[in-house]
Design a protein around this motif. Structure first.
Motif, PDB file in Angstrom:
ATOM      1  N   LYS A  93       0.829  -1.208   0.000  1.00  0.00           N
ATOM      2  CA  LYS A  93       0.000   0.000   0.000  1.00  0.00           C
ATOM      3  C   LYS A  93       0.863   1.257   0.000  1.00  0.00           C
ATOM      4  O   LYS A  93       0.583   2.219  -0.720  1.00  0.00           O
ATOM      5  CB  LYS A  93      -0.923  -0.015   1.235  1.00  0.00           C
ATOM      6  CG  LYS A  93      -1.698   1.267   1.470  1.00  0.00           C
ATOM      7  CD  LYS A  93      -2.732   1.522   0.393  1.00  0.00           C
ATOM      8  CE  LYS A  93      -3.575   2.748   0.722  1.00  0.00           C
ATOM      9  NZ  LYS A  93      -4.570   3.041  -0.328  1.00  0.00           N
ATOM     10  N   SER A  97       1.940   4.829  -3.773  1.00  0.00           N
ATOM     11  CA  SER A  97       2.059   6.274  -3.958  1.00  0.00           C
ATOM     12  C   SER A  97       3.149   6.614  -4.977  1.00  0.00           C
ATOM     13  O   SER A  97       3.199   7.721  -5.501  1.00  0.00           O
ATOM     14  CB  SER A  97       2.376   6.951  -2.625  1.00  0.00           C
ATOM     15  OG  SER A  97       3.607   6.463  -2.097  1.00  0.00           O
ATOM     16  N   ASP A 100       2.498   2.410 -10.189  1.00  0.00           N
ATOM     17  CA  ASP A 100       1.156   1.964 -10.561  1.00  0.00           C
ATOM     18  C   ASP A 100       1.025   0.464 -10.278  1.00  0.00           C
ATOM     19  O   ASP A 100       2.036  -0.246 -10.141  1.00  0.00           O
ATOM     20  CB  ASP A 100       0.879   2.256 -12.033  1.00  0.00           C
ATOM     21  CG  ASP A 100       1.812   1.491 -12.952  1.00  0.00           C
ATOM     22  OD1 ASP A 100       1.475   0.358 -13.341  1.00  0.00           O
ATOM     23  OD2 ASP A 100       2.906   2.027 -13.262  1.00  0.00           O
ATOM     24  N   TYR A 154      -4.925  -2.855  -7.538  1.00  0.00           N
ATOM     25  CA  TYR A 154      -5.830  -1.817  -8.050  1.00  0.00           C
ATOM     26  C   TYR A 154      -6.813  -1.389  -6.959  1.00  0.00           C
ATOM     27  O   TYR A 154      -7.089  -0.203  -6.768  1.00  0.00           O
ATOM     28  CB  TYR A 154      -6.609  -2.335  -9.273  1.00  0.00           C
ATOM     29  CG  TYR A 154      -5.946  -2.037 -10.587  1.00  0.00           C
ATOM     30  CD1 TYR A 154      -5.765  -0.729 -11.024  1.00  0.00           C
ATOM     31  CD2 TYR A 154      -5.500  -3.065 -11.404  1.00  0.00           C
ATOM     32  CE1 TYR A 154      -5.157  -0.452 -12.239  1.00  0.00           C
ATOM     33  CE2 TYR A 154      -4.883  -2.806 -12.625  1.00  0.00           C
ATOM     34  CZ  TYR A 154      -4.715  -1.492 -13.041  1.00  0.00           C
ATOM     35  OH  TYR A 154      -4.099  -1.218 -14.233  1.00  0.00           O
ATOM     36  N   PHE A 155      -7.349  -2.359  -6.252  1.00  0.00           N
ATOM     37  CA  PHE A 155      -8.299  -2.056  -5.184  1.00  0.00           C
ATOM     38  C   PHE A 155      -7.596  -1.393  -4.003  1.00  0.00           C
ATOM     39  O   PHE A 155      -8.103  -0.439  -3.408  1.00  0.00           O
ATOM     40  CB  PHE A 155      -8.993  -3.346  -4.733  1.00  0.00           C
ATOM     41  CG  PHE A 155     -10.029  -3.146  -3.663  1.00  0.00           C
ATOM     42  CD1 PHE A 155     -11.092  -2.289  -3.852  1.00  0.00           C
ATOM     43  CD2 PHE A 155      -9.937  -3.819  -2.454  1.00  0.00           C
ATOM     44  CE1 PHE A 155     -12.051  -2.088  -2.873  1.00  0.00           C
ATOM     45  CE2 PHE A 155     -10.891  -3.634  -1.458  1.00  0.00           C
ATOM     46  CZ  PHE A 155     -11.946  -2.768  -1.678  1.00  0.00           C
ATOM     47  N   GLU A 157      -5.052   0.445  -4.044  1.00  0.00           N
ATOM     48  CA  GLU A 157      -4.678   1.812  -4.390  1.00  0.00           C
ATOM     49  C   GLU A 157      -5.784   2.800  -4.023  1.00  0.00           C
ATOM     50  O   GLU A 157      -5.524   3.955  -3.672  1.00  0.00           O
ATOM     51  CB  GLU A 157      -4.376   1.903  -5.889  1.00  0.00           C
ATOM     52  CG  GLU A 157      -3.876   3.249  -6.355  1.00  0.00           C
ATOM     53  CD  GLU A 157      -3.605   3.271  -7.846  1.00  0.00           C
ATOM     54  OE1 GLU A 157      -2.685   3.980  -8.264  1.00  0.00           O
ATOM     55  OE2 GLU A 157      -4.329   2.571  -8.589  1.00  0.00           O
ATOM     56  N   LYS A 158      -7.042   2.329  -4.060  1.00  0.00           N
ATOM     57  CA  LYS A 158      -8.185   3.215  -3.858  1.00  0.00           C
ATOM     58  C   LYS A 158      -8.788   3.114  -2.459  1.00  0.00           C
ATOM     59  O   LYS A 158      -9.710   3.850  -2.118  1.00  0.00           O
ATOM     60  CB  LYS A 158      -9.265   2.887  -4.896  1.00  0.00           C
ATOM     61  CG  LYS A 158      -8.769   2.927  -6.328  1.00  0.00           C
ATOM     62  CD  LYS A 158      -9.838   2.530  -7.320  1.00  0.00           C
ATOM     63  CE  LYS A 158      -9.296   2.397  -8.727  1.00  0.00           C
ATOM     64  NZ  LYS A 158      -8.632   3.598  -9.200  1.00  0.00           N
ATOM     65  N   GLU A 159      -8.282   2.213  -1.637  1.00  0.00           N
ATOM     66  CA  GLU A 159      -8.893   1.958  -0.333  1.00  0.00           C
ATOM     67  C   GLU A 159      -7.829   1.794   0.744  1.00  0.00           C
ATOM     68  O   GLU A 159      -6.686   1.468   0.445  1.00  0.00           O
ATOM     69  CB  GLU A 159      -9.750   0.686  -0.427  1.00  0.00           C
ATOM     70  CG  GLU A 159     -10.604   0.393   0.782  1.00  0.00           C
ATOM     71  CD  GLU A 159     -11.547   1.526   1.119  1.00  0.00           C
ATOM     72  OE1 GLU A 159     -11.138   2.364   1.961  1.00  0.00           O
ATOM     73  OE2 GLU A 159     -12.657   1.587   0.572  1.00  0.00           O
TER      74      GLU A 159
END
Length: 209
Positions: A93, A97, A100, A154-155, A157-159
């Motif tokens: 995680k 930052s 990708d 991918y998940f 990155e957003k949570e």
């Protein structure tokens, strides 16, 4: 290293000594470790909903798996995998930052497998040109591993890591559904009740205030 070599080696070693049910319960402890690691290293908040939802979902996994704790050595080996998964998630995680998900997943697969490369020649020979076995390994490598890890990043990155990791507890539920659809395995009241606890726990962790 943690997400590929350490995780898979010790999980497979542990399952030599314990049942898949016990292993799934031990692995289900990973979100609890992520909860604390993310608070320490990612400054994520430990909330009542995260704690309660994670514990509830873990209880659901225990009900589904119906474990029998008969080999502490096997449990200890799988516990190493559990901690490795938590470390992989937490520090993965932090890297999102800078990189990708595709870059991070590709490098994790290649570099993380380095300790396994010495075993590659013997592993290839052991396939004995069995088409079904080769197809199974290719499927596991592409879909269950690379695309699975890629989707995970991918998940992630957003949570928050502590919220995303609770979805790991849904693996036994998906396995039950797949077993019922593909293998005609029966769904019992016990497994349905456990699945309900898992889904309720995930909902509690993810719901809006």
């Amino acid at each position: 290293m943690f997400g590929v070599s350490v995780y898979h080696i010790f999980l497979n070693l542990g399952e030599v000594y314990i049942s898949s049910g016990v292993a799934s319960v031990v692995i289900a402890l990973a979100p609890i470790f992520v909860l604390f690691l993310s608070a320490i290293f990612l400054n994520e908040k430990i909330t009542y909903s995260k704690v309660f939802g994670t514990i509830l979902a873990f209880a659901g996994v225990a009900v589904i798996s119906d474990p029998s704790y008969d080999n502490i050595y096997g449990i200890a080996l799988v516990m190493i995998s559990t901690i490795a998964a938590a470390i992989y998630t937490t520090f993965g995680k932090s890297l999102l930052s800078k990189y990708d998900p595709v870059t991070l997943t590709s490098n994790a697969m290649i570099l993380g497998a380095i300790p396994l490369y010495p075993f590659l020649p013997q592993s290839i020979l052991s396939l004995q040109n069995d088409p079904a076995l080769i197809a199974s390994i290719v499927f596991l490598g592409i879909f269950s591993t690379f695309l699975g890890y890629l989707g995970w990043y991918y998940f992630l990155e957003k949570e928050e890591a502590s919220r995303a990791s609770v979805f790991l507890l849904a693996i036994p539920v998906v396995s039950l559904i797949a077993g019922s659809v593909l293998l005609s395995e029966p769904l019992t009241i016990k497994t349905l009740a456990g699945s309900g606890l898992v889904l309720l726990g995930i909902y509690i962790v993810l719901r809006k205030r």
